[in-house]
Design a protein around this motif. Sequence first.
Motif, PDB file in Angstrom:
ATOM      1  N   GLN A 194      -5.344   2.701 -13.164  1.00 25.77           N
ATOM      2  CA  GLN A 194      -4.859   3.564 -14.246  1.00 25.77           C
ATOM      3  C   GLN A 194      -5.336   3.114 -15.625  1.00 25.77           C
ATOM      4  O   GLN A 194      -4.790   3.552 -16.639  1.00 25.77           O
ATOM      5  CB  GLN A 194      -3.313   3.633 -14.245  1.00 25.77           C
ATOM      6  CG  GLN A 194      -2.668   3.886 -12.914  1.00 25.77           C
ATOM      7  CD  GLN A 194      -2.833   5.313 -12.424  1.00 25.77           C
ATOM      8  OE1 GLN A 194      -3.537   6.094 -13.044  1.00 25.77           O
ATOM      9  NE2 GLN A 194      -2.208   5.658 -11.329  1.00 25.77           N
TER      10      GLN A 194
ATOM     11  N   HIS B  84      -8.454   7.067  -8.490  1.00 27.49           N
ATOM     12  CA  HIS B  84      -7.006   6.824  -8.631  1.00 27.49           C
ATOM     13  C   HIS B  84      -6.336   6.443  -7.305  1.00 27.49           C
ATOM     14  O   HIS B  84      -5.154   6.153  -7.282  1.00 27.49           O
ATOM     15  CB  HIS B  84      -6.310   8.026  -9.224  1.00 27.49           C
ATOM     16  CG  HIS B  84      -6.209   7.959 -10.720  1.00 27.49           C
ATOM     17  ND1 HIS B  84      -5.544   8.883 -11.480  1.00 27.49           N
ATOM     18  CD2 HIS B  84      -6.690   7.053 -11.609  1.00 27.49           C
ATOM     19  CE1 HIS B  84      -5.612   8.560 -12.752  1.00 27.49           C
ATOM     20  NE2 HIS B  84      -6.311   7.469 -12.861  1.00 27.49           N
TER      21      HIS B  84
ATOM     22  N   SER C   2      -3.696   3.282  -6.614  1.00 28.36           N
ATOM     23  CA  SER C   2      -3.316   2.737  -7.916  1.00 28.36           C
ATOM     24  C   SER C   2      -1.927   2.114  -7.824  1.00 28.36           C
ATOM     25  O   SER C   2      -1.077   2.586  -7.103  1.00 28.36           O
ATOM     26  CB  SER C   2      -3.294   3.848  -8.965  1.00 28.36           C
ATOM     27  OG  SER C   2      -4.617   4.331  -9.169  1.00 28.36           O
TER      28      SER C   2
END
Length: 219
Positions: free
Chosen positions: A173, A216, A219
């Motif tokens: 992130q 992502h 994450s």
Amino acid sequence: MNQFALLSCLWLGACATAFSQQTSGVNYQLEPMPSVHKPLPENSVPMGDSQTFEEVKLDLPITSGPYEPTWASIESNYPGTPEWLRDSKFGIWIHFGPQSAGESGDWYARKMYVEGTPAYENHLKNYGHPSEVGHKEVLRDWNPKKFNPKELVDIYKDAGARFLIIQGVHHDQFDLWNSKYQAWNATRLGPKRDLIGEWEKAAREAGIRFGLTFHHEYS
């Protein structure tokens, strides 16, 4: 060479081989290198299409535009192979970001909290327990002062690369550009530099095409 010297050489060679096998844990022979087939004619290998690949739906909002979150939409909006890609032949994937600080491979932001993983053990040794020094502290202190995209792009171009794929965010992130949708990015924390902007400037000045990746998962 006398008999004693010959026996000594054989004994030392056997000991060296045994020691090497014990310390490296490798005790096998690799298969011979496979033969490389002749180049195939252009467009002779059938390619997949939007009906071939599995489509995974994510419950995420996307900005309105020409692309829908489907393979068919991507295929219809970006048909075929661009001529520049067919002519370029060689590109480089640039996989660089704050996970390099952990020296533990991919998904450092996740694995540093998983007991028993190399990332966890390395974090204990280099930083301390992740409950006290976590990933936000790694981001705060990460500052690659010697990182110079222009020098790297010049090296890549000299090596023959004609396009670059540059990592924008990698499973943590933490955006490497001045992102507007959240504050966790490289312009506000860590190096306080727009690293993607520096890559873009260097690539454009060198006349090399480039793309960005956005990861992502995990994450």
